[in-house]
Design a protein around this motif. Structure first.
Motif, PDB file in Angstrom:
ATOM      1  N   TRP A 157       0.832  -1.563   5.120  1.00 27.24           N
ATOM      2  CA  TRP A 157       1.172  -0.950   3.829  1.00 27.24           C
ATOM      3  C   TRP A 157       0.204   0.151   3.463  1.00 27.24           C
ATOM      4  N   TRP A 158       0.785   1.272   3.079  1.00 28.96           N
ATOM      5  CA  TRP A 158       0.103   2.308   2.316  1.00 28.96           C
ATOM      6  C   TRP A 158       1.027   2.605   1.140  1.00 28.96           C
ATOM      7  N   LYS A 244      -3.537   0.435  -6.189  1.00 25.22           N
ATOM      8  CA  LYS A 244      -4.745   1.259  -6.245  1.00 25.22           C
ATOM      9  C   LYS A 244      -5.933   0.616  -5.536  1.00 25.22           C
ATOM     10  N   PRO A 245      -6.253  -0.644  -5.795  1.00 27.04           N
ATOM     11  CA  PRO A 245      -7.367  -1.250  -5.060  1.00 27.04           C
ATOM     12  C   PRO A 245      -7.132  -1.287  -3.548  1.00 27.04           C
ATOM     13  N   TRP A 246      -5.867  -1.472  -3.126  1.00 30.42           N
ATOM     14  CA  TRP A 246      -5.596  -1.510  -1.689  1.00 30.42           C
ATOM     15  C   TRP A 246      -5.841  -0.151  -1.052  1.00 30.42           C
ATOM     16  N   LYS A 247      -5.440   0.913  -1.705  1.00 23.89           N
ATOM     17  CA  LYS A 247      -5.729   2.253  -1.187  1.00 23.89           C
ATOM     18  C   LYS A 247      -7.239   2.488  -1.106  1.00 23.89           C
ATOM     19  N   GLU A 248      -7.923   2.060  -2.145  1.00 29.41           N
ATOM     20  CA  GLU A 248      -9.373   2.230  -2.168  1.00 29.41           C
ATOM     21  C   GLU A 248     -10.013   1.469  -1.006  1.00 29.41           C
ATOM     22  N   ARG A 250      -8.592   0.674   1.892  1.00 30.85           N
ATOM     23  CA  ARG A 250      -8.268   1.298   3.175  1.00 30.85           C
ATOM     24  C   ARG A 250      -9.161   2.493   3.461  1.00 30.85           C
ATOM     25  N   LEU A 251      -9.439   3.291   2.428  1.00 36.03           N
ATOM     26  CA  LEU A 251     -10.340   4.434   2.612  1.00 36.03           C
ATOM     27  C   LEU A 251     -11.762   3.954   2.888  1.00 36.03           C
ATOM     28  N   TRP A 252     -12.180   2.917   2.170  1.00 38.11           N
ATOM     29  CA  TRP A 252     -13.497   2.317   2.400  1.00 38.11           C
ATOM     30  C   TRP A 252     -13.604   1.791   3.826  1.00 38.11           C
ATOM     31  N   TYR A 253     -12.576   1.119   4.275  1.00 33.04           N
ATOM     32  CA  TYR A 253     -12.550   0.567   5.638  1.00 33.04           C
ATOM     33  C   TYR A 253     -12.663   1.677   6.676  1.00 33.04           C
ATOM     34  N   ASP A 254     -11.928   2.754   6.467  1.00 36.22           N
ATOM     35  CA  ASP A 254     -11.971   3.873   7.416  1.00 36.22           C
ATOM     36  C   ASP A 254     -13.380   4.424   7.551  1.00 36.22           C
TER      37      ASP A 254
END
Length: 627
Positions: A157-158, A244-248, A250-254
């Motif tokens: 999911w994105w 919003k937290p999930w997007k945040e 995913r970027l943190w994970y990257d």
């Protein structure tokens, strides 16, 4: 305390050629949104649409809901899972179904099991192709290679918008027919209702809470009346994710994956899992992210071991052999509660990774509000007031990690209104908004102070007032500055002499006031009036609160025990290498001057093994203490 008798000290400051800065915040116990709370990592350049906006709440009927079913090679498990999802009550709502089928491992293609694996995959695909889903789109994603559970979760999911929600289901789960009605009501109440919204909430888990990841943490114990609560731990057995937290994440994970930063978090059982299983699991990554942000998950607590999502714990990545259902499924036949009745967020309890209760949003804005918080944080009738004036944000966060490690909980932070102060409150630290606190004493008379020395003056005055309130409440007070670290859970107690009501140190600047009839008699409005009157006389001379109080107490004939700060009490670090030997010689605190420079201070603290935050200013460890 009546406003009229507190006004004299303020008049003295108002006579200065400058005025206090005053800004009004919403009176709700939940924190107003700030750039820091929406993007806790200022180095991470998040798109502007990732920030929750309470001033633009859309029609909740317009949100989209997607089921993300993750499967591998368990056809019977998948069949049970999908049939339970199809039996749920969706009304006329559109609910999309996305099924992610992982490929068998390529290493198997050289074994005699190859034909069996190919047949298993074919049968799974035939089943999902023929499975009837009448509530929305059905999308099947069949991978060309084996990616494992981590990629299945992270790549599922994105969000296409801030109003798209994903409910992630592994194939050995069975869902209650009531699960969707519950989640829909939860989204409407805690995402779209501005009075119940918090940017700290990242989703909701439908599994029965059973696990505490913090080593030596508390057992999960909830009273029978608690139906919904908040807990930091992610729940992989039926997890609703907010966009919003999930997007945040995913970027943190990257960023962390690209830089080779591992999700190691000392004191957590899940770190051991990661060291053993590596990239086969994803939860240690998400837990590390949640820890750095201070976010929470909504959980349910239904009696008699019931849940809306049940894991059958079939043999797979997590279980070597089938363990059976973890809970009893809550359905219409066993429903004996008001399932859709959602309490206001202000009534819910919050728990960290140790299952210790956290109280977010305690921003003290008035003299009267301080009283109730004093009673909630005091320990052995003592409060520690920590001034944030002149202290770096990173050093305050490092200090708070030491407080956590030493189980120091009876503290209140005092500082000017800022995103940093609000973020500390959001994470559960009690804070005093000094600007509003002082303004509330006579708010309609306050004006803006622009004096270059005003921060020092506010620091001095708020210290005087909090001690007065503490004495009125019958509590002892420690007042300390933020440019120090405790070396034990009781760094100052050995210095207390029962023959003295006042103990003071100039380096570091500390003051202890014992609650007694003598101290209560001295520390009154007239005394604070005199404190305010001496402020101008000491400005520019390097003498602050302790000096003023010491002079005034001497005039009152009160005895003070002066603590030799750089002798018996504290180790001062400087530009030279830190001296670990001094720490072993009974030192109680480590102190420094801000003028030394943040890089040098950090380096010296690292040499002493006292720097316990990471590059994101988060504690490197979770330290649990039994409640």
């Amino acid at each position: 305390m009546a406003p009229q008798r507190q006004f004299l000290p303020l008049l003295l400051l108002l006579s200065l050629p400058a005025f206090f800065l005053y800004s009004h915040y919403h009176s709700s116990p939940h924190l107003p949104l700030s750039s820091h709370s929406l993007n806790p990592d200022p180095d991470l350049d998040l798109p502007s649409n990732l920030g929750p906006r309470l001033n633009s709440i859309p029609n909740p009927s317009n949100f989209s809901f997607i089921l993300k079913v993750l499967t591998f090679d368990r056809l019977s498990s998948l069949s049970r899972c999908l049939r339970s999802l199809a039996a749920a009550h969706y009304g006329r709502d559109t609910v999309h179904l996305h099924i992610y089928v992982d490929h068998f491992r390529q290493a198997d293609n050289v074994s005699e099991l190859l034909d069996q694996k190919l047949d298993e995959s074919r049968r799974i695909l035939e089943f999902v192709d023929g499975f009837d889903w009448k509530y929305g789109q059905k999308v099947v994603h069949y991978r060309t290679g084996n990616v494992g559970l981590q990629a299945q979760w992270l790549e599922a999911w994105w969000p296409s918008s801030d109003h798209e929600f994903a409910f992630v289901v592994e194939d050995d789960l069975e869902l209650s027919p009531l699960y969707y009605k519950f989640l829909k009501s939860l989204i409407q109440n805690y995402y779209y209702n501005s009075s119940n919204f918090s940017p700290s909430i990242y989703g909701a888990s439908l599994q029965r809470p059973r696990f505490v990841p913090g080593k030596h943490g508390n057992k999960i114990h909830l009273d029978d009346g608690t139906q919904i609560f908040l807990y930091q731990l992610v729940g992989t057995w039926g997890q609703l994710l907010f966009p919003k937290p999930w997007k945040e994440f995913r970027l943190w994970y990257d960023i962390h994956k690209a830089k080779g930063i591992k999700p190691f978090l000392q004191g957590m059982v899940t770190t051991g899992w990661y060291k053993k299983l590596g990239e086969r699991i994803w939860t240690p990554w998400f837990i590390s992210f949640i820890h750095s942000r201070g976010y929470f998950n909504i959980y349910t607590n239904f009696l008699h071991e019931r849940a809306l999502s049940v894991s059958h714990r079939d043999a797979g990545v997590n279980y070597g052999k089938t363990a059976g259902p973890d809970s009893y499924l809550l359905d219409e036949s066993s429903l004996d509660i008001e399932l859709l009745e959602m309490q206001p967020l202000t009534k819910l309890k919050w728990y960290d990774f140790c299952f210790k209760e956290v109280v977010p949003g305690r921003v003290i804005k008035s003299f009267e509000e301080l009283g109730s918080v004093l009673y909630s944080v005091q320990k052995q009738d003592t409060i520690i007031f920590v001034s944030l004036f002149g202290a770096s944000e990173r050093f305050i966060r490092n200090l708070l990690c030491h407080f956590e490690s030493s189980n120091i909980q009876n503290y209140i932070l005092m500082g000017p209104n800022s995103d940093f102060l609000l973020d500390l409150a959001r994470r559960g630290h009690p804070v005093i908004d000094v600007d509003q606190f002082l303004s509330s004493i006579r708010a309609h008379k306050m004006k803006s102070l622009r004096d270059s020395d005003m921060e020092v003056k506010k620091d001095i005055l708020v210290k005087a007032y909090v001690i007065q309130k503490s004495l009125e409440s019958g509590f002892n007070s420690w007042v300390v500055d933020g440019n120090m670290l405790p070396l034990s859970s009781s760094p100052f107690l050995d210095t207390i002499d029962a023959n003295y009501d006042f103990h003071a140190g100039k380096t570091p600047e500390i003051l202890f006031v014992r609650s007694s009839s003598s101290s209560q008699k001295v520390w009154v409005d007239d005394f604070i009036h005199k404190v305010a009157g001496m402020v101008d006389s000491v400005m520019g001379r390097g003498k602050k609160f302790v000096y003023i109080v010491g002079e005034l107490l001497k005039q009152e004939g009160m005895r003070i025990k002066w603590v030799d700060g750089e002798g018996s009490l504290s180790l001062r670090i400087d530009s030279r290498n830190a001296n670990r030997t001094s720490m072993a010689n009974g030192k109680k605190t480590v102190i420094w001057s801000p003028e030394l420079g943040s890089d040098t201070i950090q380096k010296r603290l690292e040499e002493l093994d006292l720097w316990i935050i990471d590059s994101e200013d988060s504690c490197t460890a979770v330290v649990c203490h039994q409640s």
